[in-house]
Design an enzyme around this catalytic site. Structure first.
Site, PDB file in Angstrom:
ATOM      1  N   TYR A  21       0.836  -1.213   0.000  1.00 62.74           N
ATOM      2  CA  TYR A  21       0.000   0.000   0.000  1.00 62.74           C
ATOM      3  C   TYR A  21       0.871   1.264   0.000  1.00 62.74           C
ATOM      4  CZ  TYR A  21      -4.531   2.300   0.532  1.00 62.74           C
ATOM      5  OH  TYR A  21      -5.659   3.057   0.320  1.00 62.74           O
ATOM      6  N   LYS A  55      -3.299   8.225   2.913  1.00 62.20           N
ATOM      7  CA  LYS A  55      -4.557   8.022   3.659  1.00 62.20           C
ATOM      8  C   LYS A  55      -4.430   8.523   5.102  1.00 62.20           C
ATOM      9  CE  LYS A  55      -7.208   6.097   0.474  1.00 62.20           C
ATOM     10  NZ  LYS A  55      -8.166   6.973  -0.257  1.00 62.20           N
ATOM     11  N   THR A  88     -11.988  -3.110  -7.190  1.00 58.82           N
ATOM     12  CA  THR A  88     -12.379  -2.016  -8.086  1.00 58.82           C
ATOM     13  C   THR A  88     -11.208  -1.739  -9.027  1.00 58.82           C
ATOM     14  OG1 THR A  88     -11.450  -0.332  -6.633  1.00 58.82           O
ATOM     15  CG2 THR A  88     -13.763  -0.910  -6.260  1.00 58.82           C
ATOM     16  N   LEU A  89     -11.422  -0.796  -9.950  1.00 60.08           N
ATOM     17  CA  LEU A  89     -10.358  -0.402 -10.875  1.00 60.08           C
ATOM     18  C   LEU A  89      -9.118   0.089 -10.112  1.00 60.08           C
ATOM     19  CD1 LEU A  89     -10.224  -0.262 -13.957  1.00 60.08           C
ATOM     20  CD2 LEU A  89     -10.936   2.137 -13.803  1.00 60.08           C
TER      21      LEU A  89
HETATM   22  O1  0WD Z   1     -10.390  -1.714  -1.764  1.00 61.59           O
HETATM   23  C1  0WD Z   1     -10.768  -0.635  -2.195  1.00 61.59           C
HETATM   24  N1  0WD Z   1     -11.208  -0.534  -3.424  1.00 61.59           N
HETATM   25  C2  0WD Z   1     -10.748   0.547  -1.290  1.00 61.59           C
HETATM   26  C3  0WD Z   1     -10.832   1.812  -1.806  1.00 61.59           C
HETATM   27  C4  0WD Z   1     -10.603   0.317   0.158  1.00 61.59           C
HETATM   28  C5  0WD Z   1     -10.609   1.525   0.936  1.00 61.59           C
HETATM   29  C6  0WD Z   1     -10.682   2.765   0.369  1.00 61.59           C
HETATM   30  N2  0WD Z   1     -10.780   2.896  -0.997  1.00 61.59           N
HETATM   31  C7  0WD Z   1     -10.859   4.251  -1.543  1.00 61.59           C
HETATM   32  C8  0WD Z   1      -9.883   4.600  -2.631  1.00 61.59           C
HETATM   33  O2  0WD Z   1      -8.589   4.845  -2.143  1.00 61.59           O
HETATM   34  C9  0WD Z   1     -10.547   5.850  -3.185  1.00 61.59           C
HETATM   35  O3  0WD Z   1     -10.250   6.949  -2.340  1.00 61.59           O
HETATM   36  O4  0WD Z   1     -12.110   4.461  -2.131  1.00 61.59           O
HETATM   37  C10 0WD Z   1     -12.029   5.525  -3.071  1.00 61.59           C
HETATM   38  C11 0WD Z   1     -12.705   5.088  -4.351  1.00 61.59           C
HETATM   39  O5  0WD Z   1     -11.940   4.088  -4.972  1.00 61.59           O
HETATM   40  P1  0WD Z   1     -12.510   2.798  -5.726  1.00 61.59           P
HETATM   41  O6  0WD Z   1     -13.973   2.851  -5.774  1.00 61.59           O
HETATM   42  O7  0WD Z   1     -11.835   1.621  -5.134  1.00 61.59           O
HETATM   43  O8  0WD Z   1     -11.863   2.933  -7.168  1.00 61.59           O
HETATM   44  P2  0WD Z   1     -12.345   3.464  -8.604  1.00 61.59           P
HETATM   45  O9  0WD Z   1     -13.645   2.879  -8.995  1.00 61.59           O
HETATM   46  O10 0WD Z   1     -11.183   3.201  -9.519  1.00 61.59           O
HETATM   47  O11 0WD Z   1     -12.520   5.002  -8.374  1.00 61.59           O
HETATM   48  C12 0WD Z   1     -11.458   5.870  -8.050  1.00 61.59           C
HETATM   49  C13 0WD Z   1     -11.533   7.009  -9.013  1.00 61.59           C
HETATM   50  C14 0WD Z   1     -10.742   6.956 -10.297  1.00 61.59           C
HETATM   51  O12 0WD Z   1     -10.775   5.883 -10.982  1.00 61.59           O
HETATM   52  P3  0WD Z   1      -9.431   5.387 -11.820  1.00 61.59           P
HETATM   53  O13 0WD Z   1      -9.394   3.951 -11.440  1.00 61.59           O
HETATM   54  O14 0WD Z   1      -9.814   5.679 -13.211  1.00 61.59           O
HETATM   55  O15 0WD Z   1      -8.200   6.127 -11.343  1.00 61.59           O
HETATM   56  O16 0WD Z   1     -10.937   8.179  -8.565  1.00 61.59           O
HETATM   57  C15 0WD Z   1     -11.005   9.072  -9.657  1.00 61.59           C
HETATM   58  C16 0WD Z   1     -11.208   8.273 -10.884  1.00 61.59           C
HETATM   59  O17 0WD Z   1     -12.496   8.353 -11.369  1.00 61.59           O
HETATM   60  N3  0WD Z   1      -9.804   9.830  -9.857  1.00 61.59           N
HETATM   61  C17 0WD Z   1      -9.832  11.139 -10.091  1.00 61.59           C
HETATM   62  N4  0WD Z   1     -10.866  11.998 -10.135  1.00 61.59           N
HETATM   63  C18 0WD Z   1     -10.587  13.266 -10.405  1.00 61.59           C
HETATM   64  N5  0WD Z   1      -9.345  13.703 -10.645  1.00 61.59           N
HETATM   65  C19 0WD Z   1      -8.518  11.510 -10.323  1.00 61.59           C
HETATM   66  C20 0WD Z   1      -8.283  12.865 -10.613  1.00 61.59           C
HETATM   67  N6  0WD Z   1      -7.070  13.341 -10.876  1.00 61.59           N
HETATM   68  N7  0WD Z   1      -7.718  10.416 -10.220  1.00 61.59           N
HETATM   69  C21 0WD Z   1      -8.514   9.395  -9.925  1.00 61.59           C
END
Ligand code: 0WD
Length: 254
Positions: A155, A162, A193-194
Site C-alpha cells: 500500500y 490516507k 475495483t479499478l
Molecule cells: O479496496 C478498495 N477498493 C478501497 C478503496 C478500500 C478503501 C478505500 N478505498 C478508496 C480509494 O482509495 C478511493 O479513495 O475508495 C475511493 C474510491 O476508490 P474505488 O472505488 O476503489 O476505485 P475506482 O472505482 O477506480 O474510483 C477511483 C476514481 C478513479 O478511478 P481510476 O481507477 O480511473 O483512477 O478516482 C477518480 C477516478 O475516477 N480519480 C480522479 N478523479 C478526479 N481527478 C482523479 C483525478 N485526478 N484520479 C482518480
C-alpha cells in the site's frame, strides 16, 4: 419519501459500476436523494453518462482534481443547478501502480507529490468549494483504508496519503463545524475495483481479509453505500471528524 428526500449532493469518483462511489450513489438515490456526478476524463464520460441516467442523476461535467479550474467549474455548475447542496462524496485516489508494490522507501518524489495532490489535497479543495453551497449545513464524506493506521503490504505511499487524508478530515471537521458542516470518512475493507487492481497482490489481500475478518467475508460497495447513507443523512447529525470502519470488522484483529 425516504431518508434523503429533498437532499441534494455531488458524488466525485464514479469510474464504473464497481466503484465504491457507485455503491454510495445507489444507496442515496434509493432513499430519495438527488445527485450530481462528475467524470475524470473523456474516457470515463462514456462510462458515467449511462450510469447517471440509470439513477436519474445529473452529470455536472469533467472534474480532474489536478486541474483546480475543473473543480471550480463543477461547483459553479452545481450552484447554477441547485441553490444549495446537502452532501458531497469524495471517492478519489491515485498513485502510480509501479509504486504500489515493493518497498515504500523507493517512492519517488514525483509520485509522492502526485499521490498527495490527488488523494489528499483534493478533499480540502472540494470542501472549500462546497462550503458556500452548504448554507444550511451539510455532510462531506471521503474514503480511506486501514493502510493509514497499520503498514499493509504494497500500500506504500497510498498508506501515507490516507493517514494525511484522515488528519485532513479532523482539521476540516473543526474548520467547517461552526457552519454545521460535518466531515467524516469511511475506512472500507478491500473491494475489487479499478483503483484496487493497481495494488500488488490484491487478490491475496482480499483472501486474507476473508479468512481473518470477524464476519469472515469481504464487504461490498452496497454495504459501504448503506453506511455512507448514515454518515450523509440526519441520522449521524451528532457525528463529525470520525473514521467509520466498514471492513467486516477486520481492524479489530488486523
Ligand atoms: O479496496 C478498495 N477498493 C478501497 C478503496 C478500500 C478503501 C478505500 N478505498 C478508496 C480509494 O482509495 C478511493 O479513495 O475508495 C475511493 C474510491 O476508490 P474505488 O472505488 O476503489 O476505485 P475506482 O472505482 O477506480 O474510483 C477511483 C476514481 C478513479 O478511478 P481510476 O481507477 O480511473 O483512477 O478516482 C477518480 C477516478 O475516477 N480519480 C480522479 N478523479 C478526479 N481527478 C482523479 C483525478 N485526478 N484520479 C482518480
Amino acid at each position: 419519501n425516504g431518508l434523503m428526500a429533498g437532499k441534494r449532493g455531488v458524488i466525485l469518483g464514479v469510474a464504473n459500476n464497481r466503484s465504491i462511489a457507485w455503491g454510495i450513489a445507489k444507496a442515496l438515490v434509493a432513499e430519495g436523494a438527488e445527485i450530481a456526478l462528475t467524470y475524470q476524463g473523456e474516457a470515463l464520460k462514456k462510462r458515467v453518462e449511462p450510469l447517471a441516467a440509470e439513477l436519474g442523476a445529473t452529470v455536472v461535467g469533467h472534474c480532474d482534481v489536478t486541474d483546480l479550474e475543473t473543480v471550480d467549474n463543477v461547483f459553479a455548475e452545481v450552484g447554477r443547478l441547485w441553490d444549495k447542496i446537502d452532501f458531497v462524496v469524495h471517492a478519489i485516489a491515485f498513485s502510480d501502480k509501479d509504486e504500489l508494490t515493493g518497498r515504500y522507501v523507493d517512492t519517488t518524489r514525483d509520485n509522492f507529490l502526485r499521490t498527495m495532490d490527488i488523494s489528499v489535497f483534493s478533499l480540502t479543495a472540494v470542501a472549500k468549494r462546497a462550503e458556500p453551497l452548504m448554507a444550511e449545513g451539510g455532510s462531506i464524506l471521503t474514503l480511506t483504508y486501514y493502510g493509514a493506521e497499520k503498514v499493509m503490504p504494497h500500500y506504500n505511499v497510498m498508506g501515507v496519503a490516507k493517514a494525511a487524508l484522515e488528519a485532513s478530515v479532523r482539521y476540516l471537521a473543526v474548520d467547517l463545524g461552526s457552519n454545521n458542516i460535518r466531515v467524516n470518512a469511511i475506512s472500507a475493507g478491500p473491494i475489487k475495483t479499478l483503483a484496487a487492481s493497481g495494488i500488488g497482490d490484491f487478490r491475496y489481500i482480499l483472501k486474507w481479509n476473508e479468512y481473518n475478518a470477524p464476519l469472515k467475508r469481504v464487504v461490498t460497495i452496497e454495504e459501504v453505500g448503506d453506511s455512507a447513507l448514515y454518515l450523509l443523512s440526519r441520522l449521524s447529525r451528532g457525528v463529525t471528524g470520525e473514521v467509520l470502519h466498514v471492513d467486516s470488522g477486520y481492524h479489530v484483529v488486523g
